[in-house]
Motif scaffolding. Structure first.
Motif, PDB file in Angstrom:
ATOM      1  N   TRP A  35       0.781  -1.005   0.070  1.00 51.83           N
ATOM      2  CA  TRP A  35       0.076   0.064  -0.103  1.00 51.83           C
ATOM      3  C   TRP A  35       0.963   1.214   0.009  1.00 51.83           C
ATOM      4  O   TRP A  35       0.716   2.171  -0.547  1.00 51.83           O
ATOM      5  CB  TRP A  35      -0.825   0.038   1.280  1.00 51.83           C
ATOM      6  CG  TRP A  35      -1.482   1.385   1.551  1.00 51.83           C
ATOM      7  CD1 TRP A  35      -2.289   2.081   0.854  1.00 51.83           C
ATOM      8  CD2 TRP A  35      -0.935   2.502   2.568  1.00 51.83           C
ATOM      9  NE1 TRP A  35      -2.710   3.111   1.523  1.00 51.83           N
ATOM     10  CE2 TRP A  35      -1.624   3.412   2.378  1.00 51.83           C
ATOM     11  CE3 TRP A  35       0.098   2.243   3.437  1.00 51.83           C
ATOM     12  CZ2 TRP A  35      -1.274   4.559   3.262  1.00 51.83           C
ATOM     13  CZ3 TRP A  35       0.236   3.254   4.216  1.00 51.83           C
ATOM     14  CH2 TRP A  35      -0.337   4.360   4.206  1.00 51.83           C
ATOM     15  N   ARG A  36       1.783   1.208   0.908  1.00 55.30           N
ATOM     16  CA  ARG A  36       2.799   2.446   0.870  1.00 55.30           C
ATOM     17  C   ARG A  36       3.413   2.746  -0.420  1.00 55.30           C
ATOM     18  O   ARG A  36       3.654   3.715  -0.759  1.00 55.30           O
ATOM     19  CB  ARG A  36       3.808   2.057   2.153  1.00 55.30           C
ATOM     20  CG  ARG A  36       4.819   3.298   2.123  1.00 55.30           C
ATOM     21  CD  ARG A  36       5.950   3.099   3.160  1.00 55.30           C
ATOM     22  NE  ARG A  36       6.888   1.944   2.796  1.00 55.30           N
ATOM     23  CZ  ARG A  36       7.822   1.669   3.370  1.00 55.30           C
ATOM     24  NH1 ARG A  36       8.098   2.161   4.599  1.00 55.30           N
ATOM     25  NH2 ARG A  36       8.500   0.576   3.057  1.00 55.30           N
TER      26      ARG A  36
ATOM     27  N   GLN B 295       0.869   4.360  -2.698  1.00 59.12           N
ATOM     28  CA  GLN B 295       0.790   5.733  -2.258  1.00 59.12           C
ATOM     29  C   GLN B 295       1.858   6.652  -2.551  1.00 59.12           C
ATOM     30  O   GLN B 295       1.680   7.896  -2.873  1.00 59.12           O
ATOM     31  CB  GLN B 295       0.484   5.640  -0.775  1.00 59.12           C
ATOM     32  CG  GLN B 295      -0.147   7.052  -0.144  1.00 59.12           C
ATOM     33  CD  GLN B 295      -1.596   7.122  -0.441  1.00 59.12           C
ATOM     34  OE1 GLN B 295      -2.168   6.219  -0.921  1.00 59.12           O
ATOM     35  NE2 GLN B 295      -1.966   8.347  -0.621  1.00 59.12           N
TER      36      GLN B 295
ATOM     37  N   ILE C 199       5.650   8.602   3.362  1.00 57.86           N
ATOM     38  CA  ILE C 199       4.727   8.186   3.727  1.00 57.86           C
ATOM     39  C   ILE C 199       4.424   7.612   5.147  1.00 57.86           C
ATOM     40  O   ILE C 199       3.672   8.165   6.003  1.00 57.86           O
ATOM     41  CB  ILE C 199       4.061   7.035   2.878  1.00 57.86           C
ATOM     42  CG1 ILE C 199       4.190   7.535   1.311  1.00 57.86           C
ATOM     43  CG2 ILE C 199       2.541   6.890   3.185  1.00 57.86           C
ATOM     44  CD1 ILE C 199       3.437   8.831   0.815  1.00 57.86           C
TER      45      ILE C 199
ATOM     46  N   LYS D 115      -0.645  12.171   9.940  1.00 55.29           N
ATOM     47  CA  LYS D 115      -0.878  10.757   9.210  1.00 55.29           C
ATOM     48  C   LYS D 115      -2.042  10.021   9.614  1.00 55.29           C
ATOM     49  O   LYS D 115      -2.468   9.483   8.435  1.00 55.29           O
ATOM     50  CB  LYS D 115       0.453   9.953   9.615  1.00 55.29           C
ATOM     51  CG  LYS D 115       1.865  10.342   9.599  1.00 55.29           C
ATOM     52  CD  LYS D 115       1.984  10.453   8.022  1.00 55.29           C
ATOM     53  CE  LYS D 115       3.619  10.886   7.923  1.00 55.29           C
ATOM     54  NZ  LYS D 115       4.069  11.230   6.586  1.00 55.29           N
TER      55      LYS D 115
ATOM     56  N   GLN E 174      -4.593  11.497   7.207  1.00 57.82           N
ATOM     57  CA  GLN E 174      -4.436  11.288   5.704  1.00 57.82           C
ATOM     58  C   GLN E 174      -4.552   9.895   5.546  1.00 57.82           C
ATOM     59  O   GLN E 174      -5.146   9.350   4.435  1.00 57.82           O
ATOM     60  CB  GLN E 174      -3.028  11.640   5.573  1.00 57.82           C
ATOM     61  CG  GLN E 174      -2.621  12.938   5.379  1.00 57.82           C
ATOM     62  CD  GLN E 174      -1.195  13.610   5.027  1.00 57.82           C
ATOM     63  OE1 GLN E 174      -0.336  13.140   5.788  1.00 57.82           O
ATOM     64  NE2 GLN E 174      -0.774  13.629   3.831  1.00 57.82           N
ATOM     65  N   TYR E 175      -4.108   8.599   6.304  1.00 58.04           N
ATOM     66  CA  TYR E 175      -4.105   7.418   5.832  1.00 58.04           C
ATOM     67  C   TYR E 175      -4.754   6.532   6.798  1.00 58.04           C
ATOM     68  O   TYR E 175      -4.765   5.391   6.651  1.00 58.04           O
ATOM     69  CB  TYR E 175      -2.646   7.109   5.870  1.00 58.04           C
ATOM     70  CG  TYR E 175      -1.522   7.815   5.094  1.00 58.04           C
ATOM     71  CD1 TYR E 175      -1.922   8.210   3.820  1.00 58.04           C
ATOM     72  CD2 TYR E 175      -0.547   8.521   5.447  1.00 58.04           C
ATOM     73  CE1 TYR E 175      -1.030   8.928   2.928  1.00 58.04           C
ATOM     74  CE2 TYR E 175       0.534   9.035   5.011  1.00 58.04           C
ATOM     75  CZ  TYR E 175       0.255   9.478   3.321  1.00 58.04           C
ATOM     76  OH  TYR E 175       0.742  10.414   2.777  1.00 58.04           O
TER      77      TYR E 175
END
Length: 663
Positions: free
Chosen positions: A603-604, A607, A618, A648, A651-652
């Protein structure tokens, strides 16, 4: 132009401002969100539909340049006759008109500089002063006047606000100096700039007939950069308004950087406490900067977020990652920045769209030398004034004569013909120095003529009038060359590429910032610097002043958690972190834990590609391992994971919880 055609150029929030024609109205507008556009369209809309008589609108700004730009925009929108002035210019106009009737006799001369009077007052008190000391004392006298602090209560108020004596003088000594300064001013029969506002306030308070005339003339008020208003300016605004409520204020508490001069964001922050019926609109869509730059700006200001501050939302496409660099010494920093500027120039970024921003003027010398050695032209913000240049004055004289001659040609063609006689050519000279500077100054006239011709009809006489107005406002056209400026002087400006240099403790925040309030203002100053950049942002500092100096400088605390962790750390520190990460990964020996870790890394990676910035910006591996070990199921639980901050989480957080849930 009809109403719909006018308002269709605005986004929904800006349009809401433009359609809200009656005050009170407070607009909280973040950097790059088009606040000037919104309020000029609001005025133009009011004029177009007949809600405002143009000559009864007063738009107040804080710089002559901003006032000139606003008048130009209003003319382009057809709102002729609207007054756009600074507080001082508007007050002086009114005071000059009413002086003979209210006071009698000729109006006193305005003393442009306090230096001579301060030196005289200091001499009378036996205070030894030099040039620097006089400037500091003059600034303190100015603070006392704009904060409505008289000599009799100066010591008490200065102490209450945390001010200390300046230039080696105690508060009591400065209090006596303030009184001596006022006596010296009266003896010479002159007034200073603060007196313009103070005297007008006094006249309006004592003469109801004059106050009524002024309030009849100006019925609708707009105040830009309202976070920078001082108690003195607010007092005058109160008198202008009287009992009326047709006031629109625009500002951003996150851009309050002039508290040391007496400005205060409290009037903006508390606007709705005073005007309980006021409408409030936020402008958060940032059209200036890329998402990468907006993210950096939001993260810098978040730890010191103030009541009334806005969180920016980037509207531009993704751009280059913000670049962070550290250097061995100041010269190495300046030389590498010069190289990067040459690289930007090869990418077709004009020099006029590049700026080097520093905290203090004393930092500029290294960059002047490095740019000169690299053959890069530059201009110093606050250097020689554009309209004082000989070639510009000569061009304006020739244009006036040409305009009276009746020769038929378009305005841009006439401008080109005139500046050609003064040495301008279509192609810039290759050499740097005085010849190139002269060409750049004349070429700025050509560019301005073309720009004006694109948006409205103008003959040469009209162009000369535009130049004369700009000269009176010091609203100079753009001159080619890299701008070197302090962060304070850069307020209100923007460039495609910005270098924030010298971002180390002691400079950012400045060592003189010793109170929490002063440190927060330094944080806001960095925020202002970041938001000057449209596409390219470079942040740097040097570990030592010179090659032979001790490398004991540290980067500014304001970039903690933002500056890439893989940079500027010792090998021993990296090895310790690797060992700690390896120990944690060893603990994740259950297959499900390891699969979750791999899912988080995948996922990172995606992203990182989407945001076009390194994966470690990230979330670093260590945090992903913490998440895999904790396996949180709610935002609250995720917030407890070590390494996850508020930004963070916002955002995530949702995306991470989905991955954990699917594992």
């Amino acid at each position: 132009m009809d109403v719909e055609e006018l308002l269709s150029a605005l986004d929904p929030d800006q349009r809401q401002v433009a359609e809200n024609l009656r005050g009170p109205l407070v607009v909280r507008a973040g950097a790059g969100t088009g606040k000037t556009r919104a309020i000029t369209y609001r005025i133009a809309h009011g004029v177009l539909v007949g809600a405002y008589e143009p000559n009864r609108v007063l738009a107040v700004t804080f710089t002559s340049r901003a006032a000139g730009e606003m008048r130009s925009r209003l003319r382009d929108l057809g709102a002729h006759g609207v007054q756009a002035q600074t507080f001082h210019a508007a007050a002086l106009r009114q005071l000059s008109y009413f002086w003979a009737h209210a006071v009698g006799g000729p109006m006193p001369q305005i003393q442009e500089s306090k230096v001579g009077l301060v030196a005289q007052a200091a001499g009378q008190l036996g205070i030894g002063v030099d040039r620097t000391t006089i400037r500091d004392l003059a600034a303190e006298i100015e603070w006392s006047k704009v904060t409505l602090t008289g000599q009799e209560n100066y010591v008490e108020k200065a102490r209450a606000t945390g001010r200390e004596g300046v230039a080696g003088q105690t508060l009591e000594s400065i209090g006596r100096l303030i009184a001596a300064y006022e006596e010296a001013k009266s003896a010479r029969g002159v007034i200073d700039f603060e007196d313009i506002l103070l005297i007008l306030i006094g006249i309006m308070a004592e003469r109801d007939d004059i106050a009524r005339q002024i309030r009849h003339q100006y019925r609708y008020f707009v105040v830009d950069e309202y976070q920078d208003v001082s108690p003195l300016q607010q007092r005058l605004l109160d008198h202008w308004l009287g009992e009326r409520r047709d006031l629109c204020v625009v500002g951003d508490v996150s851009q309050t950087i002039y508290s040391f001069t007496g400005a205060t964001p409290s009037y903006l922050r508390d606007f709705r406490k005073r005007f309980k019926e006021a409408s409030e609109i936020e402008l958060v869509r940032d059209y200036r900067s890329t998402p990468q730059i907006v993210d950096a700006a939001n993260r810098v200001i978040a730890p010191g977020r103030l009541e009334g501050a806005v969180k920016l939302q980037a509207q531009r496409p993704s751009g280059p990652a913000v670049a962070y660099h550290d250097y061995d010494d100041d010269d190495a920093e300046a030389k590498d920045i010069a190289k990067k500027i040459l690289a930007l120039q090869e990418q077709d970024v004009p020099l006029s769209e590049i700026a080097i921003l520093v905290r203090t003027n004393s930092q500029s010398q290294a960059f002047e030398t490095a740019l000169g050695d690299a053959g890069i032209g530059f201009v110093m913000r606050g250097g020689e004034r554009y309209f004082s240049r000989r070639e510009v004055r000569e061009a304006m004289v020739m244009m006036r004569s040409y305009a009276r001659s009746g020769v038929e040609s378009t305005m841009p063609e006439a401008v080109r013909e005139i500046v050609t006689q003064l040495g301008w050519a279509r192609k810039a000279p290759k050499n740097t120095g005085a010849q190139r500077e002269r060409w750049e100054a004349l070429n700025a006239l050509v560019t301005l003529a073309d720009d004006i011709a694109e948006v409205r009809e103008a003959d040469l006489a009209g162009f000369v009038a535009e130049l004369e107005e700009r000269a009176s406002m010091q609203n100079a056209p753009t001159v080619e060359g890299v701008t070197i400026s302090t962060l304070h002087a850069a307020k209100g400006l923007e460039w495609d590429a910005v270098f924030l240099a010298g971002m180390s403790e002691g400079l950012m925040p400045i060592s003189l910032a010793e109170t929490p309030e002063a440190v927060n203002e330094e944080r806001r100053l960095l925020y202002v610097g970041i938001t000057r950049a449209r596409e390219h942002l470079f942040v740097s500092y040097a570990r030592a002043r010179s090659a032979s100096g001790r490398g004991n400088r540290k980067r500014t605390r304001f970039l903690d958690g933002i500056w890439p962790e893989t940079e500027n750390i010792s090998r021993a520190t990296r090895n310790r972190r690797r060992a700690k990460d390896a120990a944690l990964e060893f603990e994740l020996n259950h297959p499900d834990d390891l699969r979750l870790l791999e899912s988080l890394k995948a996922w990172r990676k995606a992203q990182s590609a989407e945001e076009r910035k390194p994966a470690y910006l990230i979330l670093v591996d260590r945090v992903l391992m913490n998440i895999a070990a904790a396996k949180p199921t709610t935002i609250h639980e995720l917030g407890k994971v070590k390494g996850i901050g508020t930004m963070k989480l916002d955002q995530y957080g949702s995306a991470i919880l989905q991955i954990v849930d699917a594992s």
